[in-house]
Design a protein around this motif. Structure first.
Motif, PDB file in Angstrom:
ATOM      1  N   VAL A 188       0.836  -1.201   0.000  1.00  0.00           N
ATOM      2  CA  VAL A 188       0.000   0.000   0.000  1.00  0.00           C
ATOM      3  C   VAL A 188       0.871   1.251   0.000  1.00  0.00           C
ATOM      4  O   VAL A 188       0.594   2.219  -0.725  1.00  0.00           O
ATOM      5  CB  VAL A 188      -0.953  -0.008   1.212  1.00  0.00           C
ATOM      6  CG1 VAL A 188      -1.706   1.313   1.322  1.00  0.00           C
ATOM      7  CG2 VAL A 188      -1.938  -1.167   1.112  1.00  0.00           C
ATOM      8  N   ALA A 189       1.940   1.229   0.799  1.00  0.00           N
ATOM      9  CA  ALA A 189       2.849   2.370   0.834  1.00  0.00           C
ATOM     10  C   ALA A 189       3.450   2.638  -0.540  1.00  0.00           C
ATOM     11  O   ALA A 189       3.537   3.786  -0.991  1.00  0.00           O
ATOM     12  CB  ALA A 189       3.960   2.125   1.857  1.00  0.00           C
ATOM     13  N   ALA A 190       3.861   1.584  -1.231  1.00  0.00           N
ATOM     14  CA  ALA A 190       4.463   1.741  -2.555  1.00  0.00           C
ATOM     15  C   ALA A 190       3.453   2.246  -3.571  1.00  0.00           C
ATOM     16  O   ALA A 190       3.764   3.093  -4.413  1.00  0.00           O
ATOM     17  CB  ALA A 190       5.060   0.413  -3.018  1.00  0.00           C
ATOM     18  N   ALA A 191       2.223   1.756  -3.497  1.00  0.00           N
ATOM     19  CA  ALA A 191       1.215   2.116  -4.488  1.00  0.00           C
ATOM     20  C   ALA A 191       0.778   3.568  -4.378  1.00  0.00           C
ATOM     21  O   ALA A 191       0.475   4.213  -5.381  1.00  0.00           O
ATOM     22  CB  ALA A 191       0.002   1.190  -4.371  1.00  0.00           C
ATOM     23  N   GLY A 192       0.755   4.103  -3.158  1.00  0.00           N
ATOM     24  CA  GLY A 192       0.263   5.464  -2.980  1.00  0.00           C
ATOM     25  C   GLY A 192       1.296   6.478  -2.569  1.00  0.00           C
ATOM     26  O   GLY A 192       0.989   7.659  -2.425  1.00  0.00           O
ATOM     27  N   GLY A 193       2.553   6.039  -2.355  1.00  0.00           N
ATOM     28  CA  GLY A 193       3.593   6.957  -1.904  1.00  0.00           C
ATOM     29  C   GLY A 193       3.469   7.331  -0.445  1.00  0.00           C
ATOM     30  O   GLY A 193       3.883   8.422  -0.038  1.00  0.00           O
ATOM     31  N   HIS A 194       2.906   6.445   0.379  1.00  0.00           N
ATOM     32  CA  HIS A 194       2.618   6.759   1.779  1.00  0.00           C
ATOM     33  C   HIS A 194       3.820   6.503   2.689  1.00  0.00           C
ATOM     34  O   HIS A 194       4.695   5.687   2.389  1.00  0.00           O
ATOM     35  CB  HIS A 194       1.433   5.909   2.261  1.00  0.00           C
ATOM     36  CG  HIS A 194       0.202   6.066   1.430  1.00  0.00           C
ATOM     37  ND1 HIS A 194      -0.567   7.205   1.446  1.00  0.00           N
ATOM     38  CD2 HIS A 194      -0.390   5.235   0.527  1.00  0.00           C
ATOM     39  CE1 HIS A 194      -1.583   7.066   0.606  1.00  0.00           C
ATOM     40  NE2 HIS A 194      -1.502   5.878   0.037  1.00  0.00           N
ATOM     41  N   HIS A 195       3.804   7.208   3.829  1.00  0.00           N
ATOM     42  CA  HIS A 195       4.832   7.010   4.852  1.00  0.00           C
ATOM     43  C   HIS A 195       4.418   5.850   5.763  1.00  0.00           C
ATOM     44  O   HIS A 195       3.223   5.617   5.994  1.00  0.00           O
ATOM     45  CB  HIS A 195       5.024   8.284   5.665  1.00  0.00           C
ATOM     46  CG  HIS A 195       5.247   9.499   4.823  1.00  0.00           C
ATOM     47  ND1 HIS A 195       6.253   9.570   3.883  1.00  0.00           N
ATOM     48  CD2 HIS A 195       4.581  10.690   4.754  1.00  0.00           C
ATOM     49  CE1 HIS A 195       6.213  10.751   3.288  1.00  0.00           C
ATOM     50  NE2 HIS A 195       5.201  11.439   3.786  1.00  0.00           N
ATOM     51  N   LEU A 196       5.418   5.166   6.316  1.00  0.00           N
ATOM     52  CA  LEU A 196       5.161   3.903   7.014  1.00  0.00           C
ATOM     53  C   LEU A 196       5.970   3.825   8.300  1.00  0.00           C
ATOM     54  O   LEU A 196       7.150   4.212   8.328  1.00  0.00           O
ATOM     55  CB  LEU A 196       5.532   2.731   6.093  1.00  0.00           C
ATOM     56  CG  LEU A 196       5.548   1.313   6.667  1.00  0.00           C
ATOM     57  CD1 LEU A 196       4.152   0.886   7.087  1.00  0.00           C
ATOM     58  CD2 LEU A 196       6.121   0.334   5.644  1.00  0.00           C
ATOM     59  N   LEU A 197       5.330   3.340   9.364  1.00  0.00           N
ATOM     60  CA  LEU A 197       5.996   3.045  10.637  1.00  0.00           C
ATOM     61  C   LEU A 197       5.799   1.574  10.951  1.00  0.00           C
ATOM     62  O   LEU A 197       4.666   1.076  10.959  1.00  0.00           O
ATOM     63  CB  LEU A 197       5.420   3.899  11.771  1.00  0.00           C
ATOM     64  CG  LEU A 197       5.789   3.481  13.203  1.00  0.00           C
ATOM     65  CD1 LEU A 197       7.293   3.606  13.438  1.00  0.00           C
ATOM     66  CD2 LEU A 197       5.008   4.301  14.232  1.00  0.00           C
TER      67      LEU A 197
END
Length: 433
Positions: A132-141
């Motif tokens: 999901v992070a890769a698909a939308g460019g989101h930040h991740l913890l």
């Protein structure tokens, strides 16, 4: 960088070289005391700016010629000595300079190979969060005990990201050229960069610094790629706070005595943390943890609320089971996941065609809410979280962006209630009952 240009201007004024046409030629090099042309940092962005300004003829040192030739439309003339430049412009020399070849130094940083997601054992929820992070460019913890696979997962995020577009490749390469971490023999940087500074890094190392004009830091070198902070609570609070501005603006302006420098810094932030100082709070029901409750709260509290509010996805990793360690339950390969990521990004690009947005993480909050306001129930859970004080408006916007990404991965044009619930789970750990 201006040494050669100044020298040519002086020679033209003295009549050593004809001055006609020199105003349309850009000279980029430093000069040694023996007249040798020395390479300089930032040749690629300098040549690109010259071409954009209509000056397509550039003269650079022989060592910088491969990098300068990467710029489309540039006519590059390489020279080893000032005498070569004099002859290039029609001047004459009494004798040829006696030169000894000097090898070009190696690039400061070598590019690491991208690992494969198949190497990761278990952790299906974390793998989904990474997708999901890769698909939308989101930040991740990612929070989990030592050995759960946090670092391995983060290092494989660039491998499932799409290749950089031509403009992005030039922009990223330009940053690394200025930073001195670019090898022109490999051509433009077409894969997303990956930066993982050590937790002892200073604020200047993260955002940029140095005497004179500041050089790019880790956040700019990670532009259009991934910035990974392993053991994130171990970073100094001042370092973590410096991330807030580039996370919002996508760029940095560094002011020094020599002037102000603007660098791009639109990166994906990935944080990894243990649940407590000893790392064992989430293992075996916490029975192996030696930390006090105060130590646990203080450790996690080093990741401030304003910083966490800018993180779209949070996932807790459990320690590997004995069966997983022995049998090694591997998941999909990076190639399989990357294919879905490309399809999701293509759907987003088609939807945002004609706008300045590229990924879902860039969508403005008012637009998100307006598009979903006419769908009963989709925003109900979000509104309840806001009313309860569990979610800020910034957090709500980020949650809705994740919902759009989940919908893109599943092939839906508009998020459903289930997509919003999935985004809520990633942000708060809660599901609709």
């Amino acid at each position: 960088m201006l040494d050669l240009a100044v020298a040519v201007a002086v020679l033209a004024g003295a009549g050593v070289v004809p001055h006609q046409g020199l105003e349309r030629v850009v000279h980029l090099a430093e000069l040694g005391l023996d007249g040798r042309l020395q390479p300089v940092r930032g040749v690629l962005p300098a040549v690109a700016s010259a071409v954009a300004g209509g000056c397509t003829d550039v003269v650079v040192s022989a060592a910088d010629a491969p990098e300068a030739r990467l710029v489309p439309g540039a006519t590059v003339h390489e020279a080893t000595h000032l005498g070569d430049v004099v002859r290039l412009h029609g001047g004459e020399l009494d004798r040829d300079p006696d030169l000894v070849a000097v090898p070009r130094s190696a690039p400061a940083v070598a590019r690491r190979p991208e690992g494969d997601l198949r190497d990761v054992v278990g952790q299906s929820e974390a793998r989904l969060a990474l997708e999901v992070a890769a698909a939308g460019g989101h930040h991740l913890l990612m929070i989990g005990p030592p050995g759960a696979g946090k670092t391995m997962l983060a290092a494989r995020l660039p491998g499932i990201l799409p290749d950089l577009s031509e403009p992005d490749a030039v922009e990223v390469t330009a940053v690394h050229s200025v930073a001195g971490t670019f090898d022109p023999g490999s051509g433009l940087l077409r894969r997303p960069p990956f930066e993982d500074p050590h937790h002892t890094a200073t604020p200047a190392a993260i955002v940029g610094g140095g005497t004179g004009l500041a050089r790019p830091g880790a956040v700019s070198r990670a532009h259009r790629g991934v910035l990974f902070l392993d053991e994130a609570p171990e970073f100094a609070p001042r370092v973590l706070q410096t991330l807030r501005q580039p996370l919002e603006a996508g760029e940095l302006v560094l002011h020094r005595a020599g002037g102000a420098t603007r660098y791009p810094a639109r990166f994906q932030l990935v944080l990894a943390a243990n649940p407590c100082p000893c790392g064992m709070a989430s293992t075996n029901a916490g029975l192996e943890c030696t930390c006090t409750s105060v130590a646990r709260r203080r450790y996690v509290g080093r990741l401030s609320g304003p910083l966490l509010d800018r993180i779209d996805l949070q996932v807790h990793l459990a320690g590997l089971t004995r069966a997983e360690r022995v049998l090694g339950h591997h998941g999909e390969s990076s190639a399989d996941v990357a294919g879905r990521v490309r399809q999701a990004r293509a759907a987003a690009r088609e939807r945002w065609a004609g706008t300045r947005w590229r990924t879902n993480v860039e969508l403005p909050g008012p637009w998100l809410r307006d598009r979903l306001r006419g769908r009963p129930g989709v925003l109900a859970q979000v509104e309840r979280q806001i009313d309860a004080g569990d979610l800020s408006m910034r957090g709500a916007d980020r949650l809705l962006r994740v919902a759009w990404t989940v919908a893109d991965l599943d092939g839906r044009d508009v998020p459903t209630t289930a997509d919003v619930d999935a985004a809520m789970m990633f942000r708060t750990g809660e599901r609709r009952g």
